[in-house]
Design a protein around this motif. Sequence first.
Motif, PDB file in Angstrom:
ATOM      1  N   UNK A  64      38.263  -0.640 -25.097  1.00 43.54           N
ATOM      2  CA  UNK A  64      37.824   0.029 -23.866  1.00 43.54           C
ATOM      3  C   UNK A  64      36.310  -0.156 -23.762  1.00 43.54           C
ATOM      4  N   UNK A  65      35.883  -0.701 -22.641  1.00 42.91           N
ATOM      5  CA  UNK A  65      34.459  -0.980 -22.457  1.00 42.91           C
ATOM      6  C   UNK A  65      33.726   0.190 -21.800  1.00 42.91           C
ATOM      7  N   UNK A  66      32.458   0.297 -22.156  1.00 40.81           N
ATOM      8  CA  UNK A  66      31.557   1.206 -21.426  1.00 40.81           C
ATOM      9  C   UNK A  66      30.190   0.541 -21.413  1.00 40.81           C
ATOM     10  N   UNK A  67      29.295   1.040 -20.569  1.00 38.08           N
ATOM     11  CA  UNK A  67      27.929   0.510 -20.623  1.00 38.08           C
ATOM     12  C   UNK A  67      26.896   1.632 -20.579  1.00 38.08           C
ATOM     13  N   UNK A  68      25.667   1.234 -20.848  1.00 34.38           N
ATOM     14  CA  UNK A  68      24.581   2.226 -20.781  1.00 34.38           C
ATOM     15  C   UNK A  68      23.812   1.935 -19.495  1.00 34.38           C
ATOM     16  N   UNK A  69      23.946   2.852 -18.555  1.00 37.22           N
ATOM     17  CA  UNK A  69      23.390   2.585 -17.231  1.00 37.22           C
ATOM     18  C   UNK A  69      22.801   3.852 -16.614  1.00 37.22           C
ATOM     19  N   UNK A  70      22.093   3.643 -15.516  1.00 34.23           N
ATOM     20  CA  UNK A  70      21.665   4.782 -14.695  1.00 34.23           C
ATOM     21  C   UNK A  70      21.665   4.336 -13.248  1.00 34.23           C
ATOM     22  N   UNK A  71      21.678   5.318 -12.362  1.00 32.68           N
ATOM     23  CA  UNK A  71      21.720   5.019 -10.932  1.00 32.68           C
ATOM     24  C   UNK A  71      20.376   5.341 -10.277  1.00 32.68           C
ATOM     25  N   UNK A  72      20.060   4.589  -9.227  1.00 34.23           N
ATOM     26  CA  UNK A  72      19.004   5.024  -8.313  1.00 34.23           C
ATOM     27  C   UNK A  72      19.646   5.134  -6.940  1.00 34.23           C
ATOM     28  N   UNK A  73      19.507   6.294  -6.318  1.00 37.19           N
ATOM     29  CA  UNK A  73      20.037   6.484  -4.966  1.00 37.19           C
ATOM     30  C   UNK A  73      18.839   6.640  -4.035  1.00 37.19           C
ATOM     31  N   UNK A  74      18.409   5.541  -3.397  1.00 32.49           N
ATOM     32  CA  UNK A  74      17.151   5.556  -2.650  1.00 32.49           C
ATOM     33  C   UNK A  74      17.110   6.614  -1.559  1.00 32.49           C
ATOM     34  N   UNK A  75      18.251   6.863  -0.926  1.00 36.73           N
ATOM     35  CA  UNK A  75      18.282   7.835   0.174  1.00 36.73           C
ATOM     36  C   UNK A  75      19.713   8.275   0.442  1.00 36.73           C
TER      37      UNK A  75
END
Length: 387
Positions: A64-75
């Motif tokens: 089972x894969x996962x990643x290390x990420x984050x989001x940017x929600x500009x608006x």
Amino acid sequence: MNNSIEVVLKDKSLAKELSAIGEKVNRGERINDEEGLLLFEKASLSFVGSLANKVKEKLHGDIVYFNRNFHIEPTNVCVFSCNFCSYSRLYAHKEEGWELSEKQMLDIVKSYDGKPVTEVHIVGGVHPKMNIVFFAELLKKIKAHRPGLHIKGFTAVELDYMFRKAKMSIVEGLQYLQNAGLDSLPGGGAEIFHPEIREQICADKVDAEGWLKIHEASHMLGMHSNATILYGHIEKYRHRIDHMSRLRNLQDKTKGFNTFIPLKFRNKDNDMSHTRESSIIEDMKMYAVSRIYLDNFPHLKSYWPMLGRQNAQLSLSFGVNDIDGTIDDTTRIYSMAGAEEQNPSMTTSQLVNLIRQVKRKPVERDTLYNVIKDYSDIDISMNKELN
Ligand code: V47
Ligand code: SF4
């Protein structure tokens, strides 16, 4: 004919049809649209679940894969008005919304300096003033600051609007953003392609053909992308099959899709709040049938912030082989729509544990599914990097 005999005969012929589909899938053959529909309409959850699990095991074993990420929600200001959206604020009401400046977005990227994230996912509303030049400058600055960070950004809805405003063709627009640092496209904005439903839930944004053209062009330019479906509202099973059929056809042509992501409709604070949400049984069926039907998609993802942690674990027995990433409380789209996770964030060791608890092998991947680290045999209590 006596009623009970009719029922027995019907049951027998259904059992025969289902077992023929099962044999076909076990031989590695593709199922057609009628067979997909029959699975949705008539098969038991245990039948589709065990078939989907076999398909998944053939492709990925217990990984089972996962990643290390984050989001940017500009608006969250948006010119469109999708009825299912709990997140957007019209430009006229933008005092209720947010608009991040370039500096604020770069500060988010910089806050991850020294942390082992591999991907930033940029997605938001369609703001009339944030144009392609603004976003290209942002991409360039992110890459200048952290060249190794994969930028997965902008749904086909955002891109369609940006390109039309800039009077650029799809290829010109994509090349412009690719040269600035865009690496791949997320799967959002697909919703339900069929016009019968699309006209009722998101009439004013890019249509199916436009969405598919943008993804096709991105694949031709060497980028990969994902695809989603927003299910469990007013659509019928045949609309889900139509949606997946369009994706399967494009994938035959380009092989550019990495992952299919079914997104469960959530009904809090939007114009479809009167629509009931799907049951967990329906959710698992959606995963299973899509794993069986989309034979040319390498990966199937359940998005844990929306589904909740336990249901994400459950989905791993219904064809899913990826549960997205650490996310770090950087997205609002689902919490505003009533998702289980109001502050979605998991440390790497929490993700690893979640996967291990259901006897699967946790493997960290990058956006393109290159293996970064196999955690199957690592003692996470001793590992200091796992925050
Ligand atoms: O397109 C909006 C969905 C999507 C609601 O590519 C809703 O890795 C449920 O596409 N209930 C955007 N869903 C998010 C997206 C995504 C998410 C995670 C990973 C990836 C990827 C892509 O969010 C929209 C829409 O389908 N959405 N409102 C709602 N009320
Ligand atoms: Fe805008 Fe996307 Fe919400 Fe639709 S789903 S209103 S395009 S932010």
